[in-house]
Design a protein around this motif. Structure first.
Motif: not given
Length: 370
Positions: A227-228, A318-324, A333-350
């Motif tokens: 995503p841009p 899916g708890v404190d990070g994503l793997l690829c 790119a899939r993992a970055i897109t997943e991270f940037a979507a919706g509230d994923t960043a906030q959820r993983l940070r929690r």
């Protein structure tokens, strides 16, 4: 047991020096008198183009540190070996690169089998190998009484080199995170809201020494395919300089979303650097063990990492990070897109929790002293 660690310590920088120093502190704390036989000059500048030493430390210096070894003084290697044979029940050679092997063979020549020697291998073989590296490491490991590695994969490499002649064991690399001396406590962790920016941009951080095996080129390509509204900071020493990666970013059309911050990051600058990021990205093609997952978590940041070496052992998908997959632009790119979507960043940070170092160190010391 009297223990001597042969390896870098302050004023040398980076994880190797921190590990040697922390190991010395912990051995002493459990009742084993310890010294560090460190370096006055560890590598020729031609072989290590970055800055090798720091003016200020990244943790509490170890008082029992001697700095007599120099890569250009073979007579000093022999003298150190004779001294260690007389003063230590166990000598631990910390191995990072085959460049160290000639000096370590000189130390072993001085010891002459009079005390037990363990090769503590941070890397059994380099990620980027030369033809001579296998011969050098075989010569070293076969002359040691035992080998300690940090992953099962590294243990298999070591067993292949010793050919059944040595005792090869594995213990997970324990946390040795940089701190302001003299404190052993964790760095200040930014508040969860620090990167909740109103502009909707997600900011990623690659942190550490930039070398080809760490896959920053793959990360740039994944950034272009994702995503841009995702930006990237690459902060650390660039092996060979940043020009090649800067040109790649320009060719991919992402130069306006990439900051290349060239130079070693001192410990006092780390909190602000991590606070400005939403996640740390470790796009390594290959890895042994690294502190950077734990370092990100100490600063409250989730991690996007590849499934290589010890990285997936410390990222909860899916708890404190994503793997690829390593070396896979599309999957990153899939993992970055997943991270940037919706509230994923906030959820993983929690989900991020700082590491408890004590169980790792207890197991590590037990294995080493055995």
């Amino acid at each position: 047991m009297r223990v001597a660690l042969v390896g870098p310590a302050h004023p040398y920088k980076g994880g190797g020096a921190r590990h040697t120093t922390e190991l010395a502190h912990r051995l002493t704390a459990v009742g084993h008198p310890t010294v560090i036989e460190s370096w006055l000059a560890q590598y020729p500048a031609l072989l290590y183009p970055g800055t090798q030493t720091l003016d200020s430390g990244e943790g509490e210096p170890f008082p029992g540190t001697r700095r007599h070894l120099a890569w250009y003084r073979p007579d000093g290697w022999l003298r150190a070996g004779r001294r260690l044979a007389a003063d230590a029940d166990l000598v631990v050679l910390t191995v990072f690169s085959p460049v160290q092997v000639p000096a370590y063979l000189g130390v072993l020549a001085g010891i002459r089998g009079r005390t037990r020697v363990v090769a503590l291998c941070h890397n059994v073989l380099p990620h980027e190998r030369r033809a001579v590296d296998v011969s050098l490491m075989r010569a070293l490991l076969r002359r040691c009484d035992a080998v300690l590695t940090h992953t099962p994969e590294q243990a298999r490499l070591a067993r292949g080199l010793v050919g059944g002649r040595g005792d090869v064991r594995t213990a997970a690399l324990p946390p040795h995170l940089p701190t302001h001396p003299p404190s052993h406590g964790p760095p200040d962790r930014p508040r969860p809201s620090d990167t909740d920016a109103a502009d909707g941009v997600r900011r990623l951080l690659f942190f550490g020494l930039v070398r080809p095996y760490k896959g920053v080129d793959v990360l740039l390509r994944a950034l272009a395919a994702g995503p841009p509204d995702v930006h990237l900071t690459v902060a650390g020493e660039f092996w060979g300089g940043p020009a090649e990666l800067a040109a790649l970013a320009a060719d991919l059309g992402v130069a306006d979303r990439v900051e290349l911050r060239s130079g070693y990051v001192p410990v006092e600058d780390m909190a602000a650097l991590f606070a400005a990021a939403d996640a740390v990205v470790l796009p390594y093609r290959s890895a042994t063990a690294t502190q950077n997952v734990w370092l990100a978590h100490e600063h409250g940041r989730p991690v996007i990492a590849t499934r290589t070496g010890g990285l997936p052992d410390h990222v909860r998908e899916g708890v404190d990070g994503l793997l690829c997959a390593p070396g896979d632009t599309i999957d990153l790119a899939r993992a970055i897109t997943e991270f940037a979507a919706g509230d994923t960043a906030q959820r993983l940070r929690r989900g991020v929790r700082p590491v408890d170092p004590e169980p790792y160190w207890r197991s590590y010391l037990d294995t080493l002293l055995a």
